[in-house]
Design an enzyme around this catalytic site. Structure first.
Site, PDB file in Angstrom:
ATOM      1  N   ASP A 106      84.851 -10.658 -35.958  1.00  0.00           N
ATOM      2  CA  ASP A 106      85.938 -11.002 -35.031  1.00  0.00           C
ATOM      3  C   ASP A 106      85.454 -10.810 -33.604  1.00  0.00           C
ATOM      4  O   ASP A 106      84.665  -9.896 -33.323  1.00  0.00           O
ATOM      5  CB  ASP A 106      87.164 -10.123 -35.278  1.00  0.00           C
ATOM      6  CG  ASP A 106      87.805 -10.393 -36.630  1.00  0.00           C
ATOM      7  OD1 ASP A 106      87.858 -11.567 -37.036  1.00  0.00           O
ATOM      8  OD2 ASP A 106      88.250  -9.429 -37.281  1.00  0.00           O
ATOM      9  N   ASP A 148      90.513 -17.567 -38.015  1.00  0.00           N
ATOM     10  CA  ASP A 148      91.884 -17.050 -37.959  1.00  0.00           C
ATOM     11  C   ASP A 148      92.780 -17.966 -37.132  1.00  0.00           C
ATOM     12  O   ASP A 148      93.930 -18.224 -37.491  1.00  0.00           O
ATOM     13  CB  ASP A 148      91.902 -15.652 -37.345  1.00  0.00           C
ATOM     14  CG  ASP A 148      91.131 -14.641 -38.174  1.00  0.00           C
ATOM     15  OD1 ASP A 148      91.089 -14.783 -39.407  1.00  0.00           O
ATOM     16  OD2 ASP A 148      90.574 -13.704 -37.572  1.00  0.00           O
TER      17      ASP A 148
END
EC number: 3.4.23.36
Length: 216
Positions: A147, A181
């Site tokens: 991330d 995401d």
């Protein structure tokens, strides 16, 4: 291939951007390192997700294996559903949104399935290496999801009179996420927003096809 070109192009594009960004971050940043893009409002902030969303764990190593395998099965189901929708000429917007969800889910599965054998460990002091001599930091299906997108837009303290959280520190937007995401979130959001249009037109098309069959 008629009807498949746009969904497949979108899937490949999302996967390419997602994986290139993750590879760059893994090879050029250490855990916790920041790059400012728009001052303090948008940063590239490198973290790794060991389990579920927001860094939650799921039953240790066996739980992570189960979660990865479950994701693979779920993505296979979404892929089959996408094929069915294209074949049966569902609304193009709906198909593209499902393609976004499929691409995002697949992007994170690539991390959790293969990154453990492709990269060395990323630490606070050392960048990862691709195809390290001693092998990767983990085994197949036990990789960590990368991330890096961080938007701490508003930061401050709740006023003392505010219920429950009065005087406490707050930060919006706190989660750190990735391109995959984002694709999932955008796909779900657009389906929720335009669902009446998608399914209204789909119902009209089915009724039209049914009428044509009766006339024949």
């Amino acid at each position: 291939m008629k009807g498949y070109t746009r969904p497949l192009t979108l899937i490949v594009l999302v996967l390419l951007i997602d994986q290139l960004s993750k590879f760059w971050v893994k090879l050029n940043m250490t855990i916790g390192q920041d790059f400012k893009v728009l001052g303090n409002k948008f940063l590239i902030h490198f973290i790794e997700n060991n389990g579920m969303a927001y860094g939650m764990e799921f039953g240790g190593e066996f739980g992570k294996l189960f979660l990865t395998l479950f994701r693979i099965i779920a993505v296979a189901g979404i892929g089959y559903g996408l094929h069915y929708m294209v074949k049966n000429k569902y609304h193009r917007g709906f198909v593209l949104n499902v393609a976004l969800i499929f691409a995002g889910a697949l992007g994170n599965i690539i991390d959790s399935t293969f990154y453990g054998i492709l990269f060395s460990e990323s630490t606070f002091y050392q960048k990862a290496v691709l195809f390290p001599d001693g092998g990767g930091y983990s085994s197949l299906f036990h990789g960590k999801v990368v991330d890096m997108l961080y938007f701490p837009l508003i930061e401050g303290n709740f006023p003392d009179w505010f219920p429950i959280w009065g005087g406490e520190h707050f930060l919006f937007f706190r989660p750190v996420f990735n391109i995959a995401d984002s694709a999932i979130s955008i796909g779900v959001f657009l389906i929720l927003i335009f669902q009446k249009r998608y399914f209204k037109e789909e119902k009209a098309e089915k009724e039209s096809r049914h009428s044509e069959m009766l006339e024949d």
